[in-house]
Design a protein around this motif. Structure first.
Motif, PDB file in Angstrom:
ATOM      1  N   LEU A   1       0.834  -1.205   0.000  1.00 28.07           N
ATOM      2  CA  LEU A   1       0.000   0.000   0.000  1.00 28.07           C
ATOM      3  C   LEU A   1       0.866   1.251   0.000  1.00 28.07           C
ATOM      4  O   LEU A   1       1.876   1.319   0.690  1.00 28.07           O
ATOM      5  CB  LEU A   1      -0.925   0.003   1.220  1.00 28.07           C
ATOM      6  CG  LEU A   1      -1.995  -1.086   1.248  1.00 28.07           C
ATOM      7  CD1 LEU A   1      -2.873  -0.935   2.479  1.00 28.07           C
ATOM      8  CD2 LEU A   1      -2.856  -1.030  -0.001  1.00 28.07           C
TER       9      LEU A   1
ATOM     10  N   VAL B   1      -8.984   6.589  -0.590  1.00 31.43           N
ATOM     11  CA  VAL B   1      -8.918   7.491  -1.755  1.00 31.43           C
ATOM     12  C   VAL B   1     -10.291   7.990  -2.204  1.00 31.43           C
ATOM     13  O   VAL B   1     -10.380   8.995  -2.919  1.00 31.43           O
ATOM     14  CB  VAL B   1      -8.206   6.800  -2.948  1.00 31.43           C
ATOM     15  CG1 VAL B   1      -6.760   6.502  -2.606  1.00 31.43           C
ATOM     16  CG2 VAL B   1      -8.932   5.539  -3.392  1.00 31.43           C
TER      17      VAL B   1
ATOM     18  N   THR C   1      -0.573   4.931   0.207  1.00 29.10           N
ATOM     19  CA  THR C   1      -1.755   5.801   0.206  1.00 29.10           C
ATOM     20  C   THR C   1      -1.509   7.169  -0.443  1.00 29.10           C
ATOM     21  O   THR C   1      -2.337   7.625  -1.237  1.00 29.10           O
ATOM     22  CB  THR C   1      -2.313   5.957   1.640  1.00 29.10           C
ATOM     23  OG1 THR C   1      -2.599   4.646   2.137  1.00 29.10           O
ATOM     24  CG2 THR C   1      -3.589   6.781   1.656  1.00 29.10           C
TER      25      THR C   1
ATOM     26  N   GLY D   1      -1.721   6.681  -4.034  1.00 24.52           N
ATOM     27  CA  GLY D   1      -3.119   6.382  -4.379  1.00 24.52           C
ATOM     28  C   GLY D   1      -3.959   7.638  -4.470  1.00 24.52           C
ATOM     29  O   GLY D   1      -4.782   7.793  -5.378  1.00 24.52           O
TER      30      GLY D   1
ATOM     31  N   ARG E   1      -4.881   1.503 -11.292  1.00 19.30           N
ATOM     32  CA  ARG E   1      -3.607   1.655 -10.569  1.00 19.30           C
ATOM     33  C   ARG E   1      -3.853   2.217  -9.166  1.00 19.30           C
ATOM     34  O   ARG E   1      -3.224   1.801  -8.200  1.00 19.30           O
ATOM     35  CB  ARG E   1      -2.660   2.602 -11.335  1.00 19.30           C
ATOM     36  CG  ARG E   1      -2.065   2.026 -12.579  1.00 19.30           C
ATOM     37  CD  ARG E   1      -0.995   0.967 -12.285  1.00 19.30           C
ATOM     38  NE  ARG E   1       0.122   1.506 -11.521  1.00 19.30           N
ATOM     39  CZ  ARG E   1       0.595   0.963 -10.401  1.00 19.30           C
ATOM     40  NH1 ARG E   1       0.041  -0.118  -9.906  1.00 19.30           N
ATOM     41  NH2 ARG E   1       1.622   1.505  -9.765  1.00 19.30           N
ATOM     42  N   CYS E   2      -4.779   3.167  -9.078  1.00 19.63           N
ATOM     43  CA  CYS E   2      -5.114   3.792  -7.799  1.00 19.63           C
ATOM     44  C   CYS E   2      -5.571   2.734  -6.792  1.00 19.63           C
ATOM     45  O   CYS E   2      -5.099   2.693  -5.650  1.00 19.63           O
ATOM     46  CB  CYS E   2      -6.229   4.822  -8.037  1.00 19.63           C
ATOM     47  SG  CYS E   2      -6.912   5.517  -6.531  1.00 19.63           S
ATOM     48  N   TYR E   3      -6.482   1.852  -7.217  1.00 18.72           N
ATOM     49  CA  TYR E   3      -7.005   0.820  -6.315  1.00 18.72           C
ATOM     50  C   TYR E   3      -5.981  -0.294  -6.063  1.00 18.72           C
ATOM     51  O   TYR E   3      -6.127  -1.061  -5.117  1.00 18.72           O
ATOM     52  CB  TYR E   3      -8.318   0.249  -6.849  1.00 18.72           C
ATOM     53  CG  TYR E   3      -9.472   1.217  -6.743  1.00 18.72           C
ATOM     54  CD1 TYR E   3      -9.675   1.946  -5.575  1.00 18.72           C
ATOM     55  CD2 TYR E   3     -10.349   1.416  -7.802  1.00 18.72           C
ATOM     56  CE1 TYR E   3     -10.730   2.851  -5.465  1.00 18.72           C
ATOM     57  CE2 TYR E   3     -11.407   2.312  -7.701  1.00 18.72           C
ATOM     58  CZ  TYR E   3     -11.590   3.027  -6.523  1.00 18.72           C
ATOM     59  OH  TYR E   3     -12.629   3.920  -6.414  1.00 18.72           O
ATOM     60  N   GLU E   4      -4.955  -0.368  -6.914  1.00 16.88           N
ATOM     61  CA  GLU E   4      -3.884  -1.359  -6.681  1.00 16.88           C
ATOM     62  C   GLU E   4      -2.950  -0.914  -5.560  1.00 16.88           C
ATOM     63  O   GLU E   4      -2.396  -1.740  -4.842  1.00 16.88           O
ATOM     64  CB  GLU E   4      -3.068  -1.582  -7.969  1.00 16.88           C
ATOM     65  CG  GLU E   4      -3.722  -2.550  -8.947  1.00 16.88           C
ATOM     66  CD  GLU E   4      -2.947  -2.669 -10.252  1.00 16.88           C
ATOM     67  OE1 GLU E   4      -1.888  -2.020 -10.393  1.00 16.88           O
ATOM     68  OE2 GLU E   4      -3.407  -3.407 -11.137  1.00 16.88           O
ATOM     69  N   VAL E   5      -2.761   0.394  -5.415  1.00 10.72           N
ATOM     70  CA  VAL E   5      -1.760   0.880  -4.447  1.00 10.72           C
ATOM     71  C   VAL E   5      -2.372   1.425  -3.156  1.00 10.72           C
ATOM     72  O   VAL E   5      -1.647   1.716  -2.211  1.00 10.72           O
ATOM     73  CB  VAL E   5      -0.832   1.964  -5.065  1.00 10.72           C
ATOM     74  CG1 VAL E   5      -0.099   1.425  -6.271  1.00 10.72           C
ATOM     75  CG2 VAL E   5      -1.601   3.230  -5.404  1.00 10.72           C
ATOM     76  N   ALA E   6      -3.707   1.597  -3.115  1.00 11.93           N
ATOM     77  CA  ALA E   6      -4.321   2.166  -1.906  1.00 11.93           C
ATOM     78  C   ALA E   6      -5.696   1.550  -1.652  1.00 11.93           C
ATOM     79  O   ALA E   6      -6.346   1.067  -2.577  1.00 11.93           O
ATOM     80  CB  ALA E   6      -4.450   3.677  -2.056  1.00 11.93           C
ATOM     81  N   GLU E   7      -6.105   1.581  -0.379  1.00 17.08           N
ATOM     82  CA  GLU E   7      -7.446   1.100  -0.023  1.00 17.08           C
ATOM     83  C   GLU E   7      -8.487   2.061  -0.608  1.00 17.08           C
ATOM     84  O   GLU E   7      -8.308   3.275  -0.576  1.00 17.08           O
ATOM     85  CB  GLU E   7      -7.595   1.062   1.506  1.00 17.08           C
ATOM     86  CG  GLU E   7      -6.714   0.046   2.200  1.00 17.08           C
ATOM     87  CD  GLU E   7      -7.128  -1.392   1.917  1.00 17.08           C
ATOM     88  OE1 GLU E   7      -8.267  -1.597   1.464  1.00 17.08           O
ATOM     89  OE2 GLU E   7      -6.313  -2.294   2.121  1.00 17.08           O
TER      90      GLU E   7
END
Length: 293
Positions: free
Chosen positions: A9, A244, A11, A14, A234-240
């Motif tokens: 993660l 976000v 954030t 993200g 990509r956003c949902y791959e790196v952060a909850e």
């Protein structure tokens, strides 16, 4: 050391990806508004979907198992219905841009997270407490302030983005529902392919020749669509998602700025007030959902 499904993660990254996503989607809305003002909405959405479907198939083809794995679903009917629903929703929202403009369309559409919260009980069996119901109520007061049904200036066109928000909320809930048994790649595949089939079946009847400059804008629209979805993935791959999601409301800000600067729209006081209430209520429901769940 587990290098398998452990998600790393990040954030802050993200959040920046979500900000970039909302900006790209706002640009896409501005391009949609321009093109749908010149050509039939169904045709504009159809061409956009051709590119989107090609993008989805490319992404699926590069995943383990390729297209065969992406097509495997436990809920084929539900997946296809989701794809058709989103294609129909995009047509409705672009119509709203044409009739109402970006500012007011997005101000009303911002209530969709509240609709998701309200419908998550009956559709997904999730428990929604009294605080979230109160926030949902406040959000809909915001919608009424924007629509001004008793002010003598109520436009029937104002219902268009409300219908779009309801359709998008249902799409979001069904996406969560199928996500319990299917992979994100499978859901994404059906979103693009089923949507492209519907958009083509309808859009071909409304084909009209486009000018070379507008083909340029159409190409830009297609690229922003694919780029926006890529950034979101990509956003949902790196952060909850819960970390976000509040930043998704920036699309309202970016789209409104474009409406004012590029299309000469104005932000009326009741729209600003109503949108403020809707966003505040939406952020509260997100906070409660995170705290409770």
């Amino acid at each position: 050391m587990n290098t398998g499904h452990q998600k790393q993660l990040n954030t802050p990254l993200g959040i920046w990806l979500m900000v970039a996503t909302t900006f790209v989607f706002a640009v896409q809305d501005g391009l949609s508004r321009h093109l749908a003002g010149e050509y039939n909405v169904m045709m504009v959405v159809m061409v956009r979907y051709w590119f989107f479907a090609a993008f989805v198939v490319t992404i699926a083809g590069r995943k383990p198992g390729g297209l065969r794995a992406a097509m495997q679903t436990e809920l084929p009917g539900m997946q296809i219905f989701r794809g058709l629903l989103l294609a129909a929703e995009i047509n409705v929202m672009v119509l709203a841009f044409v009739y109402l403009g970006l500012v007011e369309s997005h101000a009303v559409f911002a209530c969709y997270p509240l609709l998701i919260a309200a419908l998550s009980g009956p559709i997904l069996g999730e428990r929604v407490g009294w605080r979230r119901w109160a926030a949902i109520g406040v959000g809909f007061v915001g919608v009424l302030i924007i629509l001004q049904p008793s002010g003598g200036v109520f436009s029937p066109y104002a219902v268009i983005p409300l219908v779009s928000a309801l359709m998008f909320a249902l799409y979001g809930l069904l996406t969560r529902y199928v996500g319990r048994v299917d992979s994100a790649t499978t859901s994404f595949f059906y979103t693009g392919v089923a949507g492209a089939v519907l958009a083509t079946a309808v859009g071909l009847w409304f084909w009209e020749p486009m000018t070379p400059p507008d083909w340029g804008w159409m190409a830009t629209l297609c690229i922003t669509g694919a780029l926006g979805h890529y950034l979101l993935i990509r956003c949902y791959e790196v952060a909850e998602a819960s970390a976000v999601q509040p930043f998704a409301y920036l699309q309202l800000v970016f789209a409104s700025a474009m409406g004012v600067m590029l299309f000469g729209e104005t932000v009326r006081l009741n729209v600003a007030l109503g949108a403020g209430l809707i966003v505040a209520a939406g952020l509260f429901t997100l906070w409660r959902a995170r705290k409770v769940g």
